[in-house]
Design a protein around this motif. Structure first.
Motif, short mmCIF file in Angstrom:
data_model
loop_
_atom_site.label_atom_id
_atom_site.label_comp_id
_atom_site.label_asym_id
_atom_site.label_seq_id
_atom_site.Cartn_x
_atom_site.Cartn_y
_atom_site.Cartn_z
N ARG A 169 0.72 -1.25 -0.16
CA ARG A 169 -0.06 0.02 0.25
C ARG A 169 0.74 1.34 0.12
N THR A 173 0.80 4.05 -2.65
CA THR A 173 0.18 5.62 -2.34
C THR A 173 1.10 6.45 -3.11
N ALA A 203 -2.25 -4.68 -0.30
CA ALA A 203 -3.55 -4.16 -0.92
C ALA A 203 -4.30 -5.48 -0.90
#
Length: 324
Positions: A169, A173, A203
């Motif tokens: 993640r 991002t 994720a």
């Protein structure tokens, strides 16, 4: 007369799609392949970790998009090559096309003027291929014949590391695709002997990792430990090992036996620290001239392992992509 014209038209169409042209001329592929441009950046390790895209060097990469049919909104797999762009990628593209899946073979080297990074891995940060992967996802998601909700990434060796860790993640991002989410991550024999900050925060997309148990290039034990920790955290991650199989076990034209020259980091333990990759043994920034680097690796095609891996990937993607 109308019947004659209709018959002639049908004969023309059949001839158009079945003719081989002049003697010795190969029949064009139908549907035709497309070469797509992928705008990307050549990032250093520090630039990637810090999200510093303003000072990175712009580059235009290319990739080959192959369609199994004219159907619109097809699922697609982005194929990520390793240090020397082995023949495994082309064979997997053919296999996936036969499943009814479009494939996009991304070339992270050509646009940068690089032929390989097997002998000289310092030519390109392996993290740059993470960024390339995200940009390729965006390009495919915008294609009118690709279903943006059904795009997976699949990589081999260095490309396998990109396929595996682009699930994080934090990296998504910083650099992730803006048009869609990656549906699945399929990684073949990646290097897992590096610990990233927040590497267990991945994720909500399934991860599948495949490794030869006898791999002496990217050791399977490190990947086994990482996948176990992902499982302990409730993540959908599965590692499959094939007994006696070596690195690149799915490459039929790989020269069998021990091959010198290629530089491996198999003995290097690394971790991300303060925006750099650090050699755990020395506490200093890791370089490809560190004492832990070792040349040579064992290669060899394993037909049984390859067929088992193909069956596993087919079953997995059939479920992920909801194929008939």
């Amino acid at each position: 007369m109308a019947r004659f014209i209709g018959a002639a038209l049908i004969l023309f169409i059949v001839t158009l799609f079945t003719s081989h042209g002049h003697a010795g001329e190969a029949r064009p592929k139908f549907p035709p392949d497309e070469m797509l441009a992928v705008p990307s950046l050549t990032l250093t390790d520090e630039q990637f970790f810090q999200g510093d895209t303003a000072n990175a060097v712009a580059v235009t990469l290319t990739g080959q998009l192959r369609f199994p049919s004219w159907n619109e909104r097809l699922p697609a797999v982005i194929l990520l090559h390793g240090t020397n762009k082995s023949g495994a990628v082309a064979r997997w593209a053919e296999f996936l096309n036969r499943m009814g899946v479009a494939t996009f073979r991304l070339d992270s080297f050509g646009g940068r003027g690089i032929g390989e990074v097997e002998i000289h891995p310092s030519r390109l940060s392996f993290l740059a291929q993470f960024y390339d992967t995200y940009r390729a996802v965006d390009v495919l998601a915008a294609h009118p014949r690709i279903d943006p909700s059904r795009i997976a990434v699949m990589g081999f060796s260095r490309g396998g590391s990109a396929a595996l860790y682009t699930s994080m993640r934090r990296f998504q991002t910083l650099h992730g695709p803006s048009k869609t989410r990656i549906a699945a991550h399929i990684s073949f024999y990646p290097a897992c002997n590096i610990q990233f900050v927040d590497e267990l925060d991945v994720a909500d997309a399934p991860i599948r990792e495949f490794h030869g148990a006898a791999d002496d290039t990217t050791l399977p034990a490190a990947c086994r430990e990482y996948v176990t920790r992902l499982n302990d955290g409730g993540k959908d991650a599965v590692m499959t090992e094939y007994r006696g199989a070596y690195h690149g076990f799915d490459v039929p034209d790989a020269r069998p036996g021990f091959v010198g020259g290629a530089q491996t980091s198999r003995n290097c333990q690394r971790r991300e620290e303060n925006g750099k990759i650090v050699n755990v043994a020395t506490g200093k920034p890791f370089t490809y001239t560190d004492a832990c680097m070792e040349p040579g690796e064992t290669r060899g095609y394993d037909k049984a392992a390859t067929e088992a891996a193909r069956a596993a990937v087919k079953k997995f993607l059939t479920g992920v992509f909801h194929l008939n």
